[in-house]
Motif scaffolding. Structure first.
Motif, PDB file in Angstrom:
ATOM      1  N   UNK A   1       0.819  -1.204   0.000  1.00 45.34           N
ATOM      2  CA  UNK A   1       0.000   0.000   0.000  1.00 45.34           C
ATOM      3  C   UNK A   1       0.852   1.252   0.000  1.00 45.34           C
ATOM      4  N   UNK A   2       0.227   2.374  -0.404  1.00 49.69           N
ATOM      5  CA  UNK A   2       0.902   3.659  -0.361  1.00 49.69           C
ATOM      6  C   UNK A   2       1.213   4.051   1.079  1.00 49.69           C
ATOM      7  N   UNK A   3       0.423   3.559   2.021  1.00 44.83           N
ATOM      8  CA  UNK A   3       0.667   3.874   3.421  1.00 44.83           C
ATOM      9  C   UNK A   3       2.004   3.299   3.886  1.00 44.83           C
ATOM     10  N   UNK A   4       2.327   2.072   3.468  1.00 45.71           N
ATOM     11  CA  UNK A   4       3.630   1.495   3.781  1.00 45.71           C
ATOM     12  C   UNK A   4       4.738   2.374   3.227  1.00 45.71           C
ATOM     13  N   UNK A   5       4.573   2.752   1.983  1.00 47.75           N
ATOM     14  CA  UNK A   5       5.587   3.542   1.300  1.00 47.75           C
ATOM     15  C   UNK A   5       5.805   4.883   2.010  1.00 47.75           C
ATOM     16  N   UNK A   6       4.719   5.541   2.383  1.00 47.06           N
ATOM     17  CA  UNK A   6       4.823   6.845   3.049  1.00 47.06           C
ATOM     18  C   UNK A   6       5.539   6.707   4.385  1.00 47.06           C
ATOM     19  N   UNK A   7       5.141   5.715   5.198  1.00 48.35           N
ATOM     20  CA  UNK A   7       5.762   5.524   6.503  1.00 48.35           C
ATOM     21  C   UNK A   7       7.246   5.165   6.367  1.00 48.35           C
ATOM     22  N   UNK A   8       7.557   4.326   5.406  1.00 49.42           N
ATOM     23  CA  UNK A   8       8.938   3.918   5.187  1.00 49.42           C
ATOM     24  C   UNK A   8       9.813   5.126   4.863  1.00 49.42           C
ATOM     25  N   UNK A   9       9.346   5.958   3.919  1.00 50.36           N
ATOM     26  CA  UNK A   9      10.154   7.111   3.519  1.00 50.36           C
ATOM     27  C   UNK A   9      10.193   8.185   4.601  1.00 50.36           C
ATOM     28  N   UNK A  10       9.129   8.297   5.380  1.00 54.39           N
ATOM     29  CA  UNK A  10       9.162   9.203   6.539  1.00 54.39           C
ATOM     30  C   UNK A  10      10.276   8.789   7.502  1.00 54.39           C
TER      31      UNK A  10
END
Length: 201
Positions: A55-64
């Motif tokens: 999900x995009x949520x995983x991606x956002x949290x990872x890059x944060x």
């Protein structure tokens, strides 16, 4: 080798065999370049329904978290992208292929143009007849499933711990997001299995 395809066509040939045709969005010739070395080989093919791997949520949290770690270290040479690349190399998915030397630079460039996580490393000369070099290819996380991506996250968490960086604000969110995503993956897999069983009945 995995890639997204569409417009599946099945044709029955006069000799009784079946021809399967797939259309691939390959404007940069990335897929065709990788397949060229396999044209004359017998292949093992696995065709499954395409689904988004994470999900995009995983991606956002990872890059944060990558940005948070980079800012905490406060070194101009260490960026979120450099952290990501080091995680791909240490914890990511890779394979080794012998590449003909005359096509070496072109294939490496095409591979690395796919994104930050698509990394290559030239290894030793291949034992194949002719001029070939073994190249290690790392796959970008955009095609990872939940288990593959979680290895990156665990590696990132370890890097944060080694640098005494607090990530408790992200940890709970990632756990909840990954659990929800794994449940969706399981549900989709069950649906695919049910469809296959219906097709056999």
């Amino acid at each position: 080798m995995k890639f997204k395809a569409q417009k599946l066509e099945i044709k029955k040939l006069l000799d009784g065999n079946t021809e399967i045709v797939l259309e691939v969005d390959d404007k940069q010739d990335i897929v065709s370049t990788q397949i060229k070395s396999l044209v004359r080989d017998e292949l093992e093919v696995d065709i499954t329904k395409w689904r988004k791997r994470r999900s995009l949520n995983h991606n956002r949290l990872f890059w944060d978290m990558c940005n948070h770690l980079a800012k905490s270290i406060n070194d101009p040479l260490i960026t979120a992208n450099s952290i990501y690349k080091s995680l791909i190399i240490e914890y990511g998915v890779s394979t080794i292929y012998p590449v003909e030397d005359s096509m070496l630079d072109m294939i490496i460039q095409d591979w690395e143009n796919r994104g930050e996580g698509w990394i290559t490393s030239k290894l030793r000369k291949s034992n194949l007849d002719g001029n070939y070099t073994n190249v290690k290819f790392w796959f970008g996380s955009s095609i990872y499933d939940s288990k593959m991506f979680w290895k990156l996250i665990e590696g990132l968490k370890q890097m944060c711990r080694d640098s005494d960086v607090d990530i408790s604000m992200y940890d709970k969110q990632l756990q909840e997001s990954m659990k929800a995503f794994e449940e969706r993956e399981k549900a989709m897999a069950n649906k695919d299995e049910e469809k296959q069983q219906d097709g056999r009945n």
